[in-house]
Structures are given as structure tokens and as C-alpha cells.
Design a protein around this motif. Structure first.
Motif, PDB file in Angstrom:
ATOM      1  N   THR A   1      -0.686   2.135   3.571  1.00 48.42           N
ATOM      2  CA  THR A   1       0.349   3.078   3.166  1.00 48.42           C
ATOM      3  C   THR A   1       1.175   3.441   4.390  1.00 48.42           C
ATOM      4  O   THR A   1       0.666   3.473   5.500  1.00 48.42           O
ATOM      5  CB  THR A   1      -0.219   4.358   2.508  1.00 48.42           C
ATOM      6  OG1 THR A   1       0.872   5.182   2.102  1.00 48.42           O
ATOM      7  CG2 THR A   1      -1.117   5.122   3.440  1.00 48.42           C
ATOM      8  N   SER A   2       2.443   3.691   4.176  1.00 46.08           N
ATOM      9  CA  SER A   2       3.293   4.135   5.278  1.00 46.08           C
ATOM     10  C   SER A   2       3.550   5.637   5.203  1.00 46.08           C
ATOM     11  O   SER A   2       4.130   6.207   6.108  1.00 46.08           O
ATOM     12  CB  SER A   2       4.620   3.368   5.273  1.00 46.08           C
ATOM     13  OG  SER A   2       5.290   3.605   4.049  1.00 46.08           O
TER      14      SER A   2
ATOM     15  N   ASN B   1       6.607   5.101  13.924  1.00 43.43           N
ATOM     16  CA  ASN B   1       5.575   4.144  14.283  1.00 43.43           C
ATOM     17  C   ASN B   1       4.258   4.868  14.455  1.00 43.43           C
ATOM     18  O   ASN B   1       4.229   6.027  14.864  1.00 43.43           O
ATOM     19  CB  ASN B   1       5.934   3.407  15.574  1.00 43.43           C
ATOM     20  CG  ASN B   1       7.052   2.410  15.364  1.00 43.43           C
ATOM     21  OD1 ASN B   1       7.193   1.841  14.289  1.00 43.43           O
ATOM     22  ND2 ASN B   1       7.859   2.213  16.387  1.00 43.43           N
TER      23      ASN B   1
ATOM     24  N   GLU C   1       2.634   9.352   5.632  1.00 43.82           N
ATOM     25  CA  GLU C   1       1.710  10.047   6.525  1.00 43.82           C
ATOM     26  C   GLU C   1       0.656  10.842   5.771  1.00 43.82           C
ATOM     27  O   GLU C   1      -0.535  10.789   6.106  1.00 43.82           O
ATOM     28  CB  GLU C   1       2.480  10.965   7.478  1.00 43.82           C
ATOM     29  CG  GLU C   1       3.339  10.203   8.455  1.00 43.82           C
ATOM     30  CD  GLU C   1       4.219  11.093   9.320  1.00 43.82           C
ATOM     31  OE1 GLU C   1       3.980  12.316   9.381  1.00 43.82           O
ATOM     32  OE2 GLU C   1       5.143  10.552   9.948  1.00 43.82           O
TER      33      GLU C   1
ATOM     34  N   TRP D   1       2.081   9.747  14.620  1.00 43.29           N
ATOM     35  CA  TRP D   1       3.305   9.036  14.276  1.00 43.29           C
ATOM     36  C   TRP D   1       4.399   9.561  15.187  1.00 43.29           C
ATOM     37  O   TRP D   1       4.452  10.744  15.512  1.00 43.29           O
ATOM     38  CB  TRP D   1       3.705   9.315  12.829  1.00 43.29           C
ATOM     39  CG  TRP D   1       2.774   8.739  11.836  1.00 43.29           C
ATOM     40  CD1 TRP D   1       2.905   7.540  11.197  1.00 43.29           C
ATOM     41  CD2 TRP D   1       1.578   9.322  11.323  1.00 43.29           C
ATOM     42  NE1 TRP D   1       1.854   7.351  10.325  1.00 43.29           N
ATOM     43  CE2 TRP D   1       1.028   8.433  10.388  1.00 43.29           C
ATOM     44  CE3 TRP D   1       0.898  10.520  11.574  1.00 43.29           C
ATOM     45  CZ2 TRP D   1      -0.144   8.691   9.703  1.00 43.29           C
ATOM     46  CZ3 TRP D   1      -0.283  10.779  10.898  1.00 43.29           C
ATOM     47  CH2 TRP D   1      -0.788   9.871   9.970  1.00 43.29           C
TER      48      TRP D   1
END
Length: 147
Positions: free
Chosen positions: A113-114, A74, A116, A61
Motif C-alpha cells: 500500500t502507498s 518516499n 500511510e 515518509w
């Protein structure tokens, strides 16, 4: 499990049954967070043994913007091999404060899912094992689900 990572399995969103099968160990230590060539070569060899392939996917990310006071990260992936050692060294140094996941070459980034840490848990559940560069860049962890 090892020292400072005792609670990590608790924050990656595993259900209780899977959590009890999970094992975590520090695989390689990187003194001063330096991705030295000899240590990365050892990492590549270990990854080859785990996934059975010269190539594998790295995933990370990268914070790209801030919207309404919230940092937006991102997701990036790249298939690499030992020939890409310099690329991995540069990435390691550039995003030292973030995770890098080492996954099978055929990895599919479609994960719902966003978060981490939850993403890491989903990947562990899907592939039964993964390797992970810690955000402090001092260690690579090996996470595995026992049968």
C-alpha cells in the motif's frame, strides 16, 4: 483510547475483527513538539521493553517531489539504538509534520500500500504492536492488538 486519537484506529484500514482487538494509548507527550533528550531516552527504554532489543527500526515518509499536482512521499527506514539519539532528534525536527513508526529491528518494508495510514494498519496487524510519533510531533502513541 485517548481524546483526539479516538478515530485513528478507524482510518488505518483494519478489518472489523482486528479493529475490535485494537487498543491505542498516548505513551509519551512531547510539549511544544520538542524531542527533548530525557523524553527520547524514556521512549528508547519503552521500545526496548516492547521489542526486547536495544536496536529497532524507524520508518518515515518524506515528501520529495510534486508530480501533476500530487505530492510524492518516499518511504525511508533506518535501524537505530540509543547511540543514535541525536539522529532521531534531528529527524524528529526535520519531519515534524509526518509520522515516524518505531518497529522491530527485523522489520520488512514490503507492504502493499502507498497510503500511510493503511501502511500503519498493516504493520500493526503484522507485529501486533507498534509505536508511532504523531504528525503534530506532540505525542508518541502505543498501538496494540489484544489477544
Amino acid at each position: 483510547m485517548e481524546g483526539s486519537w479516538d478515530g485513528f484506529l478507524d482510518i488505518i484500514g483494519l478489518n472489523q475483527d482486528i479493529r475490535q482487538k485494537a487498543d491505542l494509548k498516548v505513551l509519551i507527550q512531547f510539549p511544544l513538539a520538542e524531542p527533548k533528550t530525557d523524553l527520547l531516552i524514556s521512549l528508547f527504554e519503552y521500545i526496548k521493553n516492547v521489542y526486547g532489543s536495544e536496536k529497532f527500526t524507524i520508518l518515515w515518509w518524506y515528501e520529495t517531489s510534486c508530480i501533476n499536482g500530487k505530492n510524492i512521499s518516499n518511504l525511508y527506514t533506518k535501524i537505530i539504538s540509543k547511540a543514535d539519539l541525536k539522529y532521531l532528534q534531528g529527524l524528529w525536527e526535520r519531519i515534524a509534520g509526518d509520522y515516524i513508526l518505531f518497529l522491530p529491528e527485523e522489520f520488512n518494508a514490503k507492504v502493499d500500500t502507498s497510503d500511510e495510514e493503511e501502511f500503519i494498519g498493516v504493520c500493526l496487524t503484522k507485529y501486533s504492536q507498534l509505536l508511532l510519533k504523531t504528525p503534530d510531533a506532540n505525542e508518541v502513541l502505543y498501538l496494540r492488538l489484544n489477544e
